[in-house]
Design a protein around this motif. Structure first.
Motif, mmCIF file in Angstrom:
data_model
loop_
_atom_site.group_PDB
_atom_site.id
_atom_site.type_symbol
_atom_site.label_atom_id
_atom_site.label_comp_id
_atom_site.label_asym_id
_atom_site.label_seq_id
_atom_site.Cartn_x
_atom_site.Cartn_y
_atom_site.Cartn_z
ATOM 1 N N ALA A 124 12.844 -16.220 -13.060
ATOM 2 C CA ALA A 124 11.989 -15.431 -13.949
ATOM 3 C C ALA A 124 11.237 -16.308 -14.952
ATOM 4 C CB ALA A 124 12.816 -14.376 -14.676
ATOM 5 N N HIS A 125 11.916 -17.312 -15.522
ATOM 6 C CA HIS A 125 11.258 -18.165 -16.523
ATOM 7 C C HIS A 125 10.081 -18.917 -15.897
ATOM 8 C CE1 HIS A 125 14.128 -17.281 -19.605
ATOM 9 N NE2 HIS A 125 15.151 -17.745 -18.911
ATOM 10 N N ALA A 126 10.283 -19.424 -14.704
ATOM 11 C CA ALA A 126 9.213 -20.157 -14.030
ATOM 12 C C ALA A 126 8.052 -19.239 -13.686
ATOM 13 C CB ALA A 126 9.744 -20.819 -12.754
ATOM 14 N N ARG A 127 8.352 -18.020 -13.267
ATOM 15 C CA ARG A 127 7.281 -17.087 -12.926
ATOM 16 C C ARG A 127 6.478 -16.683 -14.159
ATOM 17 N NH1 ARG A 127 9.635 -12.584 -11.401
ATOM 18 N NH2 ARG A 127 11.800 -13.264 -11.242
ATOM 19 N N ALA A 128 7.184 -16.414 -15.259
ATOM 20 C CA ALA A 128 6.492 -16.062 -16.501
ATOM 21 C C ALA A 128 5.605 -17.204 -16.967
ATOM 22 C CB ALA A 128 7.511 -15.696 -17.583
ATOM 23 N N TRP A 129 6.122 -18.423 -16.871
ATOM 24 C CA TRP A 129 5.335 -19.595 -17.271
ATOM 25 C C TRP A 129 4.113 -19.755 -16.370
ATOM 26 C CZ3 TRP A 129 4.299 -24.056 -14.418
ATOM 27 C CH2 TRP A 129 3.674 -25.084 -15.118
ATOM 28 N N ALA A 130 4.283 -19.561 -15.076
ATOM 29 C CA ALA A 130 3.165 -19.713 -14.144
ATOM 30 C C ALA A 130 2.065 -18.704 -14.430
ATOM 31 C CB ALA A 130 3.660 -19.561 -12.710
ATOM 32 N N LEU A 131 2.441 -17.467 -14.754
ATOM 33 C CA LEU A 131 1.438 -16.440 -15.047
ATOM 34 C C LEU A 131 0.628 -16.784 -16.289
ATOM 35 C CD1 LEU A 131 3.428 -13.156 -14.290
ATOM 36 C CD2 LEU A 131 1.563 -14.156 -12.956
ATOM 37 N N GLU A 132 1.253 -17.475 -17.232
ATOM 38 C CA GLU A 132 0.546 -17.874 -18.446
ATOM 39 C C GLU A 132 -0.338 -19.097 -18.222
ATOM 40 O OE1 GLU A 132 3.498 -18.532 -21.377
ATOM 41 O OE2 GLU A 132 4.056 -16.402 -21.564
ATOM 42 N N HIS A 133 -0.152 -19.777 -17.091
ATOM 43 C CA HIS A 133 -0.874 -21.020 -16.851
ATOM 44 C C HIS A 133 -1.603 -21.018 -15.505
ATOM 45 C CE1 HIS A 133 2.120 -22.094 -19.928
ATOM 46 N NE2 HIS A 133 1.254 -23.006 -20.318
ATOM 47 N N LEU A 134 -2.035 -19.853 -15.043
ATOM 48 C CA LEU A 134 -2.752 -19.789 -13.772
ATOM 49 C C LEU A 134 -4.008 -20.655 -13.786
ATOM 50 C CD1 LEU A 134 -2.546 -16.001 -12.766
ATOM 51 C CD2 LEU A 134 -1.352 -17.930 -11.720
ATOM 52 N N ASP A 135 -4.667 -20.727 -14.954
ATOM 53 C CA ASP A 135 -5.897 -21.519 -15.038
ATOM 54 C C ASP A 135 -5.635 -23.013 -14.881
ATOM 55 O OD1 ASP A 135 -4.527 -21.380 -17.455
ATOM 56 O OD2 ASP A 135 -6.315 -21.809 -18.642
ATOM 57 N N HIS A 136 -4.383 -23.442 -15.070
ATOM 58 C CA HIS A 136 -4.025 -24.845 -14.891
ATOM 59 C C HIS A 136 -3.435 -25.122 -13.506
ATOM 60 C CE1 HIS A 136 -4.207 -24.623 -19.349
ATOM 61 N NE2 HIS A 136 -4.665 -25.856 -19.225
ATOM 62 N N GLN A 137 -3.466 -24.111 -12.637
ATOM 63 C CA GLN A 137 -2.991 -24.258 -11.258
ATOM 64 C C GLN A 137 -1.573 -24.832 -11.223
ATOM 65 O OE1 GLN A 137 -5.922 -26.340 -8.910
ATOM 66 N NE2 GLN A 137 -7.594 -25.074 -9.641
ATOM 67 N N PRO A 138 -0.593 -24.051 -11.696
ATOM 68 C CA PRO A 138 0.792 -24.550 -11.759
ATOM 69 C C PRO A 138 1.305 -24.971 -10.391
ATOM 70 C CG PRO A 138 0.707 -22.152 -11.992
ATOM 71 C CD PRO A 138 -0.692 -22.645 -12.109
ATOM 72 N N SER A 139 1.935 -26.131 -10.356
ATOM 73 C CA SER A 139 2.438 -26.672 -9.097
ATOM 74 C C SER A 139 3.876 -26.226 -8.858
ATOM 75 C CB SER A 139 2.383 -28.195 -9.118
ATOM 76 O OG SER A 139 3.301 -28.715 -10.067
ATOM 77 N N LEU A 140 4.300 -26.356 -7.619
ATOM 78 C CA LEU A 140 5.680 -26.029 -7.264
ATOM 79 C C LEU A 140 6.641 -26.927 -8.019
ATOM 80 C CD1 LEU A 140 7.776 -24.547 -5.572
ATOM 81 C CD2 LEU A 140 7.264 -26.124 -3.686
ATOM 82 N N ARG A 141 6.289 -28.208 -8.144
ATOM 83 C CA ARG A 141 7.152 -29.149 -8.854
ATOM 84 C C ARG A 141 7.304 -28.748 -10.325
ATOM 85 N NH1 ARG A 141 8.923 -33.949 -7.441
ATOM 86 N NH2 ARG A 141 7.518 -33.987 -5.637
ATOM 87 N N ALA A 142 6.195 -28.310 -10.939
ATOM 88 C CA ALA A 142 6.256 -27.918 -12.349
ATOM 89 C C ALA A 142 7.078 -26.642 -12.532
ATOM 90 C CB ALA A 142 4.841 -27.701 -12.884
ATOM 91 N N MET A 143 6.970 -25.721 -11.587
ATOM 92 C CA MET A 143 7.760 -24.493 -11.677
ATOM 93 C C MET A 143 9.245 -24.797 -11.522
ATOM 94 S SD MET A 143 5.355 -21.792 -9.556
ATOM 95 C CE MET A 143 6.429 -20.382 -9.837
ATOM 96 N N ALA A 144 9.581 -25.683 -10.586
ATOM 97 C CA ALA A 144 10.980 -26.053 -10.400
ATOM 98 C C ALA A 144 11.538 -26.718 -11.651
ATOM 99 C CB ALA A 144 11.113 -26.977 -9.196
#
Length: 338
Positions: free
Chosen positions: A225-245
């Motif tokens: 959940a934390h990674a998904r919430a962070w990704a939604l806030e940073h879609l414009d920065h094209q969050p990577s799989l490595r950054a989400m992990a």
């Protein structure tokens, strides 16, 4: 004479059978019946029909009093077939007798046809699912494949959309499918308003895999959940799989496995859907130039956004905006106020 009395509204017929699951018939009425345009005008007219008008048995201790017969199918632009208890049991199947076959034959060639749960057995038996990618309830997958091995069945999704023919996996995914059809007809703003009125999410992630019984995982597992919430806030920065992990302090391999187990799709598929949803929202609700929409949604360039929208929706960003951006949308560039 058509049973539909409002030619200004999209006509929807719900075909119920003996032993119908009333919740599934109710879903169609509740969701389509709430949809309104920006002026407050209702967008759909929904009627229920049966092979014979009158009292129809449900799978509960009450019956439905259905006013219309199969003639309602003649004028329907959308036909929805819910499940019935005859579809369940040791060897569920839905033979198409003369009455049901004749009723289905009344559906207009250009009408949209959808099933909920094991209603897919009806469409399959009628030959309406040939060449389509379909789904049904996960408990009935084995029976469906045995009866219709030529049909492309995907047991891992909540619903499928083949253009004219759509299928939903189960009771609650009937809600997802109805919202999807409303979204396709009138845009995300109308569908989101219906979802709020029904107190359900406008879009659910993942697929049926979330609901299939599995062994209880080991305690070492944590969510994403934390990674998904962070990704939604940073879609414009094209969050990577490595950054989400990294947000969950696990390896990419572990994160990918946990993500798929939890959401039913891969992180890449989930990100792609979130970007598309964000782009659609901005196109509908703001006057942002297409290149800025592409940047805000994480596509990088307008060309990339056009390519993805054409592949997923069959339209360009400009065409989508012309279709779905209502008169209430702000003419100013930028994200609209909440």
């Amino acid at each position: 004479m058509s049973v539909f009395t409002r030619p200004d509204r999209h006509s929807v017929a719900v075909l119920v059978r003996d032993g119908v699951l009333p919740i599934e018939a109710g879903i169609v009425h509740r969701l389509f019946g709430q949809a309104r345009d920006a002026s407050g005008a209702f967008l759909y007219e929904v009627v229920t029909c049966a092979l014979t008008p009158g009292e129809v048995r449900t799978d509960t201790d009450f019956t439905l009093n259905v006013a219309h017969g199969p003639e309602a199918l003649d004028g329907a632009r959308t036909v929805v077939v819910p499940a019935a208890d005859a579809d369940y049991g040791e060897r569920p199947h839905t033979p198409i007798d003369h009455g049901l076959g004749a009723a289905l034959g009344r559906i207009r060639p250009d009408a949209r046809v959808a099933s909920i749960c094991t209603g897919a057995f009806v469409l399959a038996a009628a030959g309406l699912l040939s060449g389509c990618r379909v789904t049904t309830h996960w408990r009935s997958v084995g029976f469906f494949r045995a009866l219709y091995p030529h049909i492309d069945l995907d047991p891992d999704v909540l619903y499928t959309d083949n253009g004219r023919v759509l299928t939903a996996a189960g009771v609650a995914s009937g809600i997802d499918l109805c919202l999807h059809m409303i979204r396709a007809d009138h845009g995300a703003a109308v569908a989101n308003d219906v979802a709020r009125g029904t107190v359900v999410p406008p879009h659910r992630d993942g697929g049926q895999a979330q609901y299939v019984r599995r062994p209880v995982p080991e305690p070492e597992r944590s969510g994403t959940a934390h990674a998904r919430a962070w990704a939604l806030e940073h879609l414009d920065h094209q969050p990577s799989l490595r950054a989400m992990a990294a947000r969950e302090s696990v390896s990419v391999r572990t994160f990918t496995r946990r993500f798929r187990d939890e959401m039913g799709v891969s992180p890449g598929q989930w990100i792609a859907q979130q970007r598309l949803d964000r782009a659609r929202q901005l196109l509908e609700e703001t006057g942002m130039p297409v290149d800025r929409v592409a940047h805000e949604a994480g596509f990088g360039t307008a060309a990339s956004l056009r390519q993805h929208m054409q592949a997923e929706l069959g339209v360009s960003p400009s065409a989508y905006r012309r279709t779905f951006r209502g008169p209430a949308a702000s003419p100013r560039s930028g994200v609209p106020a909440a």
